[in-house]
Design a protein around this motif. Structure first.
Motif, PDB file in Angstrom:
ATOM      1  N   GLU A  94      23.982  69.867 -49.361  1.00 52.26           N
ATOM      2  CA  GLU A  94      23.691  68.560 -49.945  1.00 52.26           C
ATOM      3  C   GLU A  94      23.185  68.763 -51.366  1.00 52.26           C
ATOM      4  N   TYR A  95      23.429  67.772 -52.209  1.00 49.61           N
ATOM      5  CA  TYR A  95      23.048  67.949 -53.615  1.00 49.61           C
ATOM      6  C   TYR A  95      21.546  68.138 -53.781  1.00 49.61           C
ATOM      7  N   ASP A  96      20.739  67.202 -53.301  1.00 46.80           N
ATOM      8  CA  ASP A  96      19.300  67.274 -53.532  1.00 46.80           C
ATOM      9  C   ASP A  96      18.656  68.433 -52.778  1.00 46.80           C
ATOM     10  N   ALA A  97      19.053  68.643 -51.532  1.00 41.98           N
ATOM     11  CA  ALA A  97      18.383  69.628 -50.690  1.00 41.98           C
ATOM     12  C   ALA A  97      18.764  71.062 -51.022  1.00 41.98           C
ATOM     13  N   HIS A  98      19.977  71.267 -51.572  1.00 41.48           N
ATOM     14  CA  HIS A  98      20.453  72.630 -51.745  1.00 41.48           C
ATOM     15  C   HIS A  98      21.015  72.904 -53.139  1.00 41.48           C
ATOM     16  N   VAL A  99      21.989  72.097 -53.555  1.00 46.40           N
ATOM     17  CA  VAL A  99      22.723  72.392 -54.785  1.00 46.40           C
ATOM     18  C   VAL A  99      21.806  72.373 -55.999  1.00 46.40           C
ATOM     19  N   ALA A 100      21.030  71.299 -56.146  1.00 48.68           N
ATOM     20  CA  ALA A 100      20.133  71.211 -57.298  1.00 48.68           C
ATOM     21  C   ALA A 100      19.100  72.335 -57.272  1.00 48.68           C
ATOM     22  N   LYS A 101      18.618  72.679 -56.086  1.00 45.39           N
ATOM     23  CA  LYS A 101      17.642  73.767 -55.978  1.00 45.39           C
ATOM     24  C   LYS A 101      18.253  75.100 -56.420  1.00 45.39           C
ATOM     25  N   LEU A 102      19.501  75.344 -56.027  1.00 43.37           N
ATOM     26  CA  LEU A 102      20.172  76.573 -56.451  1.00 43.37           C
ATOM     27  C   LEU A 102      20.283  76.646 -57.965  1.00 43.37           C
ATOM     28  N   ARG A 109      14.599  81.434 -62.664  1.00 44.30           N
ATOM     29  CA  ARG A 109      14.412  82.835 -62.299  1.00 44.30           C
ATOM     30  C   ARG A 109      15.249  83.788 -63.137  1.00 44.30           C
ATOM     31  N   PHE A 110      16.462  83.329 -63.527  1.00 48.57           N
ATOM     32  CA  PHE A 110      17.390  84.230 -64.218  1.00 48.57           C
ATOM     33  C   PHE A 110      17.709  83.786 -65.640  1.00 48.57           C
ATOM     34  N   ASP A 111      16.953  82.811 -66.146  1.00 52.82           N
ATOM     35  CA  ASP A 111      17.014  82.406 -67.566  1.00 52.82           C
ATOM     36  C   ASP A 111      18.324  81.744 -67.976  1.00 52.82           C
ATOM     37  N   TRP A 112      19.009  81.103 -67.045  1.00 53.14           N
ATOM     38  CA  TRP A 112      20.168  80.297 -67.415  1.00 53.14           C
ATOM     39  C   TRP A 112      19.689  79.011 -68.089  1.00 53.14           C
ATOM     40  N   GLU A 113      20.561  78.424 -68.891  1.00 54.28           N
ATOM     41  CA  GLU A 113      20.260  77.161 -69.566  1.00 54.28           C
ATOM     42  C   GLU A 113      20.871  76.012 -68.769  1.00 54.28           C
ATOM     43  N   PRO A 114      20.095  74.992 -68.432  1.00 51.67           N
ATOM     44  CA  PRO A 114      20.629  73.925 -67.572  1.00 51.67           C
ATOM     45  C   PRO A 114      21.655  73.053 -68.284  1.00 51.67           C
ATOM     46  N   ILE A 115      22.599  72.535 -67.508  1.00 56.18           N
ATOM     47  CA  ILE A 115      23.559  71.531 -67.960  1.00 56.18           C
ATOM     48  C   ILE A 115      23.276  70.274 -67.146  1.00 56.18           C
ATOM     49  N   THR A 116      23.041  69.162 -67.800  1.00 55.24           N
ATOM     50  CA  THR A 116      22.673  67.941 -67.094  1.00 55.24           C
ATOM     51  C   THR A 116      23.613  66.798 -67.441  1.00 55.24           C
ATOM     52  N   GLU A 117      23.659  65.831 -66.551  1.00 49.57           N
ATOM     53  CA  GLU A 117      24.404  64.596 -66.778  1.00 49.57           C
ATOM     54  C   GLU A 117      23.647  63.470 -66.100  1.00 49.57           C
ATOM     55  N   SER A 118      23.307  62.456 -66.860  1.00 47.66           N
ATOM     56  CA  SER A 118      22.566  61.300 -66.336  1.00 47.66           C
ATOM     57  C   SER A 118      21.307  61.719 -65.590  1.00 47.66           C
ATOM     58  N   GLY A 119      20.632  62.737 -66.105  1.00 49.57           N
ATOM     59  CA  GLY A 119      19.386  63.186 -65.516  1.00 49.57           C
ATOM     60  C   GLY A 119      19.514  64.161 -64.374  1.00 49.57           C
ATOM     61  N   ASN A 120      20.745  64.456 -63.935  1.00 51.41           N
ATOM     62  CA  ASN A 120      20.980  65.391 -62.840  1.00 51.41           C
ATOM     63  C   ASN A 120      21.439  66.738 -63.383  1.00 51.41           C
ATOM     64  N   ILE A 121      20.925  67.824 -62.818  1.00 45.89           N
ATOM     65  CA  ILE A 121      21.444  69.134 -63.178  1.00 45.89           C
ATOM     66  C   ILE A 121      22.797  69.320 -62.502  1.00 45.89           C
ATOM     67  N   ILE A 122      23.822  69.638 -63.272  1.00 44.10           N
ATOM     68  CA  ILE A 122      25.173  69.780 -62.726  1.00 44.10           C
ATOM     69  C   ILE A 122      25.758  71.161 -63.003  1.00 44.10           C
ATOM     70  N   GLY A 123      24.951  72.052 -63.598  1.00 43.62           N
ATOM     71  CA  GLY A 123      25.437  73.387 -63.882  1.00 43.62           C
ATOM     72  C   GLY A 123      24.433  74.118 -64.742  1.00 43.62           C
ATOM     73  N   CYS A 124      24.804  75.310 -65.173  1.00 45.61           N
ATOM     74  CA  CYS A 124      23.974  76.078 -66.090  1.00 45.61           C
ATOM     75  C   CYS A 124      24.856  77.098 -66.801  1.00 45.61           C
ATOM     76  N   LYS A 125      24.351  77.649 -67.904  1.00 42.46           N
ATOM     77  CA  LYS A 125      25.163  78.546 -68.712  1.00 42.46           C
ATOM     78  C   LYS A 125      24.306  79.687 -69.226  1.00 42.46           C
ATOM     79  N   LEU A 126      24.963  80.820 -69.479  1.00 40.37           N
ATOM     80  CA  LEU A 126      24.269  82.003 -69.956  1.00 40.37           C
ATOM     81  C   LEU A 126      25.281  82.983 -70.538  1.00 40.37           C
ATOM     82  N   ASN A 127      25.118  83.332 -71.805  1.00 41.07           N
ATOM     83  CA  ASN A 127      25.912  84.391 -72.438  1.00 41.07           C
ATOM     84  C   ASN A 127      27.420  84.224 -72.220  1.00 41.07           C
ATOM     85  N   GLY A 128      27.914  83.009 -72.434  1.00 40.49           N
ATOM     86  CA  GLY A 128      29.346  82.762 -72.310  1.00 40.49           C
ATOM     87  C   GLY A 128      29.820  82.453 -70.915  1.00 40.49           C
ATOM     88  N   GLN A 129      28.960  82.579 -69.914  1.00 45.70           N
ATOM     89  CA  GLN A 129      29.304  82.221 -68.542  1.00 45.70           C
ATOM     90  C   GLN A 129      28.797  80.810 -68.253  1.00 45.70           C
TER      91      GLN A 129
END
Length: 489
Positions: A94-102, A109-129
């Protein structure tokens, strides 16, 4: 996935643009092409949110955008998707219980930069990944542009270590299959991304399996470079012809709704009934006038999904990008598209090989760790060595349009056992992998062992799908839950 809309333009701005003879002579068109920037998120660039174009784009601008992908240095960008599931009940994350937490854990923990849309985290990025979400919560890693396959496998290993570490703490895991073996579309939660809401409503109007494509499939993909228009044409034609052979080799989606589906690559079969406007075998690619201009014409004829402005995806499904270029889009009268809009529109075409400012190989099912490394390996060996490319061209040179279309459809059911001329697809697969391994050897990077598993499958005729079907009957007692033990990362 299919749309790969969340994939960054990771290979598009990596190096020099190549010789002047390879690019448009129109300076304005070239400047326009360079305006589109590489991003690690699926959302268009900030400029697309804030800027309304005051000058109409021309087709030269669109062609120059594709042409600006020409570069002398060839790199490798690998993507893979996987199904996240709850360990306690084998239900989707589920998005709130699992996906957003991941995603938050990757950031914290691993210094990725968050990607958000309309206030929701939908991804993250780091060093071209980037790590992004497909419509049903499939987790996708879109890798950085890398020089060799050893770096690719190291990248995958690092990613899986990170997500598995976090996943275990919150009671979830990941499954490497091409089609979800249990859940229905109705069982699958929708991720909070605006473009997916638009696509979900539109897909059933154009085919019977578009929602299956969105919510129940996973793929492995590699993105590769071209040096010139001529080089692009050779690689595009060769890889498009051979894509069904790759589908057969990587077949790993034989189950649906808890039982065998009758297909070895159900993921690939789904694409035959998704949306005829943006899928198919693209037979015109093999005609004499194929090049950047012809591909741009094709994309211009694909109906639009959306326009992204001020953080919002606006539904313009079925409308014409040509009308948009004339300032005649009904939802945005008097407004012209930017190259960011063109870049996004390119992601809404779903052929087996897709052209952006790099080429995407899109014919393989999602699968276990070894397949994630083998998929880029087989295509790098075929396309990044001149002798291998010439041999691969010769292998498919006399295939007719009817034969290419037959293979595209037939391999989804019969895989390597598909009949072809006086033999089977297995015969072609053996030759294809042999050519690739020789190409990898000539590259001199000690990469040839990455296709050894494929050669074993090709010579034995037993793909991952064949092994799973046999285990379902002879080892699992027809209990589909056992596949989670077999193919979880």
């Amino acid at each position: 996935m299919r749309s790969h809309a969340t994939a960054p333009a990771r290979l598009s701005a990596r190096g020099a643009l190549g010789s002047s003879g390879q690019l448009s002579k129109t300076r304005a068109a070239t400047r326009n092409a360079r305006r589109a920037v590489t991003r690690a998120a699926g959302a268009p660039a900030a400029s697309a949110e804030k800027r309304t174009a005051t000058n109409a784009l021309t087709k030269k601008d669109l062609v120059a955008y594709l042409e600006s992908g020409c570069k002398p240095k060839s790199q490798i960008g690998t993507e893979h998707e996987k199904f996240g599931y709850q360990l306690a009940n084998l239900r989707p994350m589920e998005y709130d219980a699992h996906v957003a937490k991941l995603l938050h854990a990757l950031v914290d923990r691993f210094d990725w930069e968050p990607i958000t849309e309309s206030g929701n985290i939908i991804g993250c990025k780091l060093n071209g990944q980037s790590v992004t979400l497909e419509p049903g919560g499939q987790f996708e890693l879109s890798g950085a542009p890398l020089a060799n396959l050893h770096q690719t496998c190291a990248e995958v290993h690092s990613h899986l270590y990170q997500v598995k570490t976090v996943a275990k703490e919150i009671g979830v895991s990941f499954l490497g299959l091409g089609f979800q073996p249990k859940w229905s579309v109705a069982d699958t939660p929708v991720m909070p991304k605006g473009r997916y809401k638009i696509m979900k409503e539109y897909m059933p109007k154009r085919g019977n399996k578009g929602l299956d494509m969105m919510f129940r499939t996973c793929t492995i993909q590699v993105n590769l470079d071209f040096e010139s228009e001529e080089d692009m044409v050779r690689k595009f034609r060769t890889s498009l012809a051979l894509q069904p052979i790759a589908t057969a080799l990587f077949a790993n989606s034989p189950f649906c709704d808890g039982k065998p589906s009758g297909q070895k690559s159900l993921r690939s079969d789904v694409w035959t009934d998704t949306d005829p406007d943006r899928t198919g075998s693209l037979q015109w690619v093999f005609e004499d006038d194929f090049g950047f201009d012809r591909y741009a014409e094709y994309v211009l004829d694909v109906p639009m999904y959306f326009v992204y402005r001020d953080g919002v995806y606006h539904d313009v499904t079925g409308e014409s990008f040509r009308a948009f270029m004339r300032g005649e889009l009904p939802q945005f009268p008097g407004e012209y598209p930017t190259l960011d809009d063109w870049e996004q529109h390119l992601t809404t075409c779903f052929p087996e090989v897709r052209l952006k400012r790099y080429m995407e190989m899109r014919g393989a099912d999602g699968g276990p760790w070894g397949n994630i490394c083998a998929l880029p390996a087989v295509w790098v060996g075929l396309l990044y060595d001149e002798t291998a490319l010439a041999n691969a061209e010769a292998l498919v040179a006399d295939w007719t349009p009817e034969e290419r279309e037959y293979l595209r459809v037939a391999v989804t059911k019969d895989g390597l056992q598909t009949k072809f001329r006086d033999g089977t697809v297995q015969d072609i697969a053996v030759e294809m992998v042999r050519i690739s391994k020789e190409g990898l050897t000539r590259r001199g990077c000690n990469e040839e062992n990455f296709v050894d598993g494929l050669m074993e499958m090709a010579t034995s005729g037993q793909t991952q799908a064949d092994k799973l079907l046999d285990a379902y009957v002879n080892k699992w007692g027809m209990d589909i839950d056992r596949v989670y033990n077999e193919l979880s990362y």
